[in-house]
Write an enzyme that holds these catalytic residues in place. Structure first.
Site: not given
Ligand code: UD1
Length: 361
Positions: A205-207, A239, A278
């Site tokens: 998950l990174h968005r 991130r 994502d």
């Protein structure tokens, strides 16, 4: 021919590596210059990938690094312009939809240099995603548009892009996966982490829509709950790691690990019982590998992964993570009784050769 390839992020390397390989092989006398913008710069996000993919060391490192969208894009343009002025390539090749892609396409077109776009025509129809803006700009200014799914044609036609610019070549990310298959099948990453193949959920998950705001805390709590039922392996993007500070739960079974090299990541992906993501590329890789994928977003620019693949859109809703065990049971019944899935046409390991055919005539 003089070709300049501009890459900047982890998925860019995966999409471009086979194209560089095919064009170098077919045009050994040509100039094949690689520019790394430095959008991704951690060793695990950059060098490890290039080494594993067999990409030669970049000819230019722009060392742009992180920053606001404007700063990252502007710095890339400023630093790329003199490189293009020196190299005077016949064409600039850009992959995907990241800020490096946008910056390189804009810089080249303003200098009158033709642009080729790998993975063209994808649309989420969600202008709040930075990638959507980047894709539209890159496609609008590219002379060669390399497509990998049928909806790309419809999307580009709707934007008035002439058909003669479009080339349905297939998926270069799958070329890389096919080329590495022997190595990642032998990598045994699950055993090294102490998880049983087929048992665990792999998470990425990174968005910004998910990790830069209040949804992240609830997502981590849901992952901890899922980890009570099956191991959860989560290689954490830098991130996300930054945004997760103070949120790490003490949940046995939830393995929060550093980002992985590509061979280890594909090894974990191929052996996963389920994937929660994502990412765009992972929706495609799970489609090819036939691994159940759950996408924590409201939309996807890759609908072919829903119709021909194993992808399910959960929505941008952390609570939906709780539905995964039930959905997996339903899916395994459907897979048992349904026709075997086929990857989309031209996701066959030969896309980069088709790109070389188009460019070299
Ligand atoms: C970028 C792409 C995204 C792609 C993703 C793949 C854009 C707008 N986004 O997102 O489409 O799916 O790459 O990974 O281009 N950071 C590090 N080390 C790094 C890189 C990033 O610590 O090597 C951290 C920094 O805190 C940085 C943040 O991650 O501020 C975001 O990096 P950035 O390149 O802006 O976007 P990504 O989230 O990586």
């Amino acid at each position: 021919m003089r070709i300049l390839y501009v890459v900047g992020t982890r998925p860019n390397f995966v999409k471009t590596a086979p194209v560089i390989g095919a064009l170098r092989e077919r045009d050994p006398e040509g100039r094949h210059a690689i520019v790394h913008t430095g959008q991704h710069y951690d060793r695990l996000m950059s060098e490890v990938f290039l080494e594993e993919l067999g990409v030669p060391a970049p000819d230019y490192m722009l060392e742009v690094g992180s920053g606001s969208h404007a700063a990252q894009t502007a710095k890339t343009m400023e630093r790329l312009e003199p490189v293009l002025a020196d190299e005077r390539p016949d064409l600039v090749m850009v992959p995907g939809d990241v800020n490096s892609t946008l910056a390189a396409a804009l810089t080249a077109v303003k200098m009158g240099i033709p642009v080729a776009h790998i993975e063209s025509g994808l649309r989420s129809f969600d202008m709040t995603m930075p990638e959507e803006v980047n894709r539209i700009v890159a496609d609008r200014f590219s002379e060669w548009l390399f497509l990998h799914s049928p909806e790309a044609v419809t999307n580009l036609e709707a934007e008035g892009i002439p058909g003669e610019r479009m080339h349905m070549v297939g998926n270069t990310m799958i070329d890389t996966l096919v080329a590495l298959e022997g190595r990642f099948r032998a990598a045994g990453a699950a055993a090294r982490l102490g998880v049983e193949p087929g048992s665990y959920a792999l998470v990425t998950l990174h968005r910004p829509a998910l990790v830069d705001g209040p949804l992240l805390g609830e997502t981590v709590a849901q992952l901890a709950a899922l980890a009570q039922q099956r191991p959860v392996v989560f290689p954490v993007h830098p991130r996300t790691r930054k945004m997760m500070e103070g949120l790490e739960p003490d949940a046995p079974g939830l393995h929060l690990i550093e980002p992985l090299g590509y061979l280890d990541f594909l090894s974990l992906l191929a052996d996963a019982g389920a994937v929660l993501t994502d990412s765009g590329g992972i929706q495609e890789e799970t489609t090819y590998l036939g691994i159940p994928c759950f996408t924590l977003r409201d939309n996807t620019e890759r609908p072919v992964t829903l119709t021909s693949g194993t992808n399910t859109l959960l929505g941008l809703d952390p609570a939906a993570i709780g539905r995964i065990p039930g959905l997996l049971t339903e899916r395994s019944e459907a897979f048992r009784t349904g026709a075997p899935l086929q990857p989309p046409p031209l996701w066959d390991g030969q896309a980069a050769q088709r790109i070389a055919d188009v460019i070299l005539g």
